[in-house]
Write a protein that holds these residues in place. Structure first.
Motif, PDB file in Angstrom:
ATOM      1  N   ARG A  21      93.465   7.301  23.268  1.00 27.07           N
ATOM      2  CA  ARG A  21      93.794   7.888  24.566  1.00 27.07           C
ATOM      3  C   ARG A  21      92.854   9.080  24.718  1.00 27.07           C
ATOM      4  NH1 ARG A  21      98.785  10.336  24.228  1.00 27.07           N
ATOM      5  NH2 ARG A  21      98.675  10.162  21.969  1.00 27.07           N
ATOM      6  N   LEU A  22      92.096   9.111  25.769  1.00 28.32           N
ATOM      7  CA  LEU A  22      91.015  10.086  25.870  1.00 28.32           C
ATOM      8  C   LEU A  22      91.366  11.270  26.753  1.00 28.32           C
ATOM      9  CD1 LEU A  22      87.781   7.915  26.218  1.00 28.32           C
ATOM     10  CD2 LEU A  22      88.619   9.119  24.206  1.00 28.32           C
ATOM     11  N   ASP A  23      90.938  12.441  26.312  1.00 30.28           N
ATOM     12  CA  ASP A  23      90.808  13.608  27.156  1.00 30.28           C
ATOM     13  C   ASP A  23      89.474  14.248  26.761  1.00 30.28           C
ATOM     14  OD1 ASP A  23      91.238  14.946  24.775  1.00 30.28           O
ATOM     15  OD2 ASP A  23      93.183  15.745  25.326  1.00 30.28           O
ATOM     16  N   GLU A 251      89.597  13.377  36.876  1.00 28.17           N
ATOM     17  CA  GLU A 251      89.760  12.023  37.412  1.00 28.17           C
ATOM     18  C   GLU A 251      89.099  10.978  36.513  1.00 28.17           C
ATOM     19  OE1 GLU A 251      91.039   9.000  39.844  1.00 28.17           O
ATOM     20  OE2 GLU A 251      91.628  11.119  39.798  1.00 28.17           O
ATOM     21  N   TYR A 252      88.017  11.352  35.861  1.00 25.59           N
ATOM     22  CA  TYR A 252      87.353  10.423  34.934  1.00 25.59           C
ATOM     23  C   TYR A 252      88.329   9.983  33.846  1.00 25.59           C
ATOM     24  CZ  TYR A 252      84.524   9.107  30.853  1.00 25.59           C
ATOM     25  OH  TYR A 252      84.022   8.465  29.740  1.00 25.59           O
ATOM     26  N   PHE A 253      89.032  10.940  33.253  1.00 28.53           N
ATOM     27  CA  PHE A 253      89.943  10.623  32.146  1.00 28.53           C
ATOM     28  C   PHE A 253      91.166   9.867  32.643  1.00 28.53           C
ATOM     29  CE2 PHE A 253      87.478  14.298  30.753  1.00 28.53           C
ATOM     30  CZ  PHE A 253      86.966  13.801  29.566  1.00 28.53           C
ATOM     31  N   VAL A 254      91.618  10.168  33.855  1.00 33.22           N
ATOM     32  CA  VAL A 254      92.726   9.398  34.434  1.00 33.22           C
ATOM     33  C   VAL A 254      92.340   7.924  34.539  1.00 33.22           C
ATOM     34  CG1 VAL A 254      94.102   9.035  36.513  1.00 33.22           C
ATOM     35  CG2 VAL A 254      93.688  11.368  35.682  1.00 33.22           C
ATOM     36  N   ARG A 255      91.157   7.664  35.066  1.00 33.51           N
ATOM     37  CA  ARG A 255      90.705   6.276  35.255  1.00 33.51           C
ATOM     38  C   ARG A 255      90.457   5.578  33.921  1.00 33.51           C
ATOM     39  NH1 ARG A 255      86.238   6.990  40.190  1.00 33.51           N
ATOM     40  NH2 ARG A 255      87.696   7.825  41.756  1.00 33.51           N
ATOM     41  N   VAL A 256      89.849   6.276  32.972  1.00 34.08           N
ATOM     42  CA  VAL A 256      89.592   5.677  31.658  1.00 34.08           C
ATOM     43  C   VAL A 256      90.902   5.303  30.980  1.00 34.08           C
ATOM     44  CG1 VAL A 256      88.780   6.169  29.316  1.00 34.08           C
ATOM     45  CG2 VAL A 256      87.357   6.761  31.279  1.00 34.08           C
ATOM     46  N   ASN A 257      91.877   6.214  31.014  1.00 33.78           N
ATOM     47  CA  ASN A 257      93.139   5.935  30.336  1.00 33.78           C
ATOM     48  C   ASN A 257      93.946   4.855  31.037  1.00 33.78           C
ATOM     49  OD1 ASN A 257      93.053   7.688  28.036  1.00 33.78           O
ATOM     50  ND2 ASN A 257      93.213   9.406  29.449  1.00 33.78           N
ATOM     51  N   ALA A 259      92.551   2.281  32.364  1.00 37.95           N
ATOM     52  CA  ALA A 259      91.915   1.054  31.870  1.00 37.95           C
ATOM     53  C   ALA A 259      92.325   0.775  30.431  1.00 37.95           C
ATOM     54  CB  ALA A 259      90.397   1.187  31.975  1.00 37.95           C
ATOM     55  N   LEU A 260      92.413   1.821  29.620  1.00 40.92           N
ATOM     56  CA  LEU A 260      92.794   1.634  28.215  1.00 40.92           C
ATOM     57  C   LEU A 260      94.229   1.150  28.087  1.00 40.92           C
ATOM     58  CD1 LEU A 260      91.132   4.759  26.567  1.00 40.92           C
ATOM     59  CD2 LEU A 260      90.430   2.371  26.319  1.00 40.92           C
ATOM     60  N   ARG A 261      95.098   1.643  28.968  1.00 44.47           N
ATOM     61  CA  ARG A 261      96.511   1.228  28.892  1.00 44.47           C
ATOM     62  C   ARG A 261      96.687  -0.256  29.195  1.00 44.47           C
ATOM     63  NH1 ARG A 261      97.786   6.638  30.602  1.00 44.47           N
ATOM     64  NH2 ARG A 261      97.511   6.112  32.814  1.00 44.47           N
TER      65      ARG A 261
END
Length: 475
Positions: A21-23, A251-257, A259-261
């Motif tokens: 999970r990225l930040d 917003e980058y981390f919101v979108r990445v997470n 996708a990861l979820r």
């Protein structure tokens, strides 16, 4: 000194930190750990106990271990802080350090460790978001100052000369397979595109509206440098990419997470395990790669995986503009932390004031400042405040391997550097000349290194002086 952006934190119950999970801090941890591992890959001799003293060898192995742990658990603050502290320990053991890459890395480590200690004292606890907001402005400054010197140092006659320019030295291996290495237009393009890319990166990264384009331009610039294979610049590229993570919006981390979820837990765990596994294999295969002439190309698959995946994620998930966000374009850190940025700024001035010439962010620049002479186009004479670079000697012969690079036509060395080598290896035999007089030793009472204080001994280190015209690209 750009604005801090909020971190996207996941609070899903039952999901451990081992699951991806990225930040901003966890992505920084992944790329900084990769930088340290590429640094280890670039010096395989240091990974052999036969060729390294016990303390440096143990420290290097410790650093590799904690970097691999950071890849496996990028959300762990304890591992991140431990990795940065280990970076500083290894740097201190090898001080004075000639590597510009290691110096940038050490400044970033001071910023994070210093922020952690400050918050532990002031807040009596360490919160992830507070750490990010304290650390990120300093780290962003490092990248912007590095780019500023990347432009300024290169404003010299030899960087602009395609026969010797460091830009051309990187360009040639990139295009050799296409037979374009001697294409004059391409060579000049490599030279001037360096100025264009670094200038655009600075201005775009300082703008809310254009920040995405700073990322989109700057990150591939470093990927290209790494893929050139020139002087194993993969470690330099990765430290720069790690600093880029701190410019990314929430917003980058919101979108990445998001996708990861959508991925199964096993897939996210595999995404963590793959880079660490490839790094371990690359480290283990280093000696074989050198003996079979695969080095440094054996490291490019893991460089492509980590660096390439990061860049593709920026292109896909990063918003094109966040000008509407209610945040200032610049955010100054507190004065106590601004000292670090100021020290990094002063460090880059060193060559022009007669101080050290190594680790002054002059890599890839063809810059010459010794002996009161310079090829920099903005100086007719140098404003020396220190006399170190003014005092040069010519080495005639020596039994020391450390002095062999200083022997030859058009070669000299800074006298302090000779004294440093002799003080640390008193059995060294050397014949040298200075001001027309010949010498075969330096009395301890006359040794400049021994006369300096402890701090200067950790800082002062000088390049070999090469009077070849035009000045060739070194590092």
């Amino acid at each position: 000194m750009t604005e801090a952006v909020p971190i996207e934190l996941s609070h899903r119950p039952g999901v451990g930190s081992a699951v991806l999970r990225l930040d901003a801090l966890s992505l920084f941890a992944i790329l900084f750990a990769s930088h340290l591992l590429f640094e280890a890959i670039s010096a395989p001799g240091e990974l052999s106990f036969r060729h390294s003293a016990l303390v440096p060898f143990t420290a290097r192995i410790m650093l590799i271990g904690i970097a691999l742990a950071s890849l496996a658990r990028p959300r762990s603050l304890a591992v991140l802080i431990g990795m940065m502290a280990a970076r500083l320990i290894v740097y201190a053991i090898h001080a004075p350090v000639a590597s510009n890459n290691a110096t940038i890395s050490a400044f970033a480590a001071v910023a994070l460790v210093g922020s952690s200690l400050y918050l532990a004292i002031v807040d009596r606890k360490l919160e992830r978001e507070r750490l990010y907001r304290t650390f990120a402005p300093m780290a962003r400054d490092l990248l912007l100052i590095m780019y500023s010197y990347g432009i300024f140092h290169k404003i010299n006659s030899d960087f602009l000369n395609p026969n010797v320019s460091c830009a051309v030295a990187i360009y040639k291996p990139l295009v050799h397979a296409f037979g374009l290495q001697d294409w004059l237009f391409g060579q000049y393009g490599a030279i001037y595109s360096t100025f264009v890319v670094e200038t655009l990166a600075i201005f775009c990264l300082l703008s809310r509206r254009w920040k995405f384009y700073g990322l989109a331009i700057g990150i591939p610039f470093h990927l290209i440098i790494g893929f050139s294979g020139y002087r194993f610049y993969m470690e330099f590229s990765m430290i720069c990419l790690s600093l880029y993570t701190l410019f990314l919006p929430s917003e980058y981390f919101v979108r990445v997470n998001q996708a990861l979820r959508r991925l199964p837990t096993a897939a996210r765990t595999a995404l963590l395990a793959l880079p660490a596994t490839l790094f371990a294999l690359t480290l283990a295969g280093g000696q074989i790669a050198i003996s079979r002439h695969f080095w440094p190309y054996h490291a490019m698959p893991v460089f492509a995986l980590v660096g390439g995946t990061f860049y593709l994620s920026v292109l896909y998930f990063c918003p094109r503009s966040w000008a509407a966000e209610d945040t200032p374009a610049f955010r100054f850190t507190s004065p106590i932390f601004a000292v670090l940025s100021l020290l990094f700024l002063v460090n880059g001035i060193s060559p022009y004031i007669g101080f050290k010439t190594e680790s002054s962010i002059t890599m890839f620049s063809n810059l010459r400042t010794e002996g009161g002479r310079t090829n920099h186009l903005l100086f007719s004479s140098l404003p020396y405040l220190f006399s170190y670079q003014q005092n040069l000697v010519t080495i005639r012969s020596s039994n020391a391997a450390a002095l062999q690079d200083y022997i030859g036509p058009n070669r000299q060395m800074v006298e302090y550097e000779l004294h440093r080598i002799l003080a640390n290896a008193p059995d060294t035999k050397v014949q040298f000349s200075k001001d027309g007089q010949s010498f075969d030793h330096v009395d301890p009472a006359d040794n400049q290194y021994l006369a300096t204080n402890w701090l200067l001994r950790q800082l002062l280190i000088f390049k070999p002086v090469d009077w070849t015209e035009p000045k060739p690209c070194t590092h």
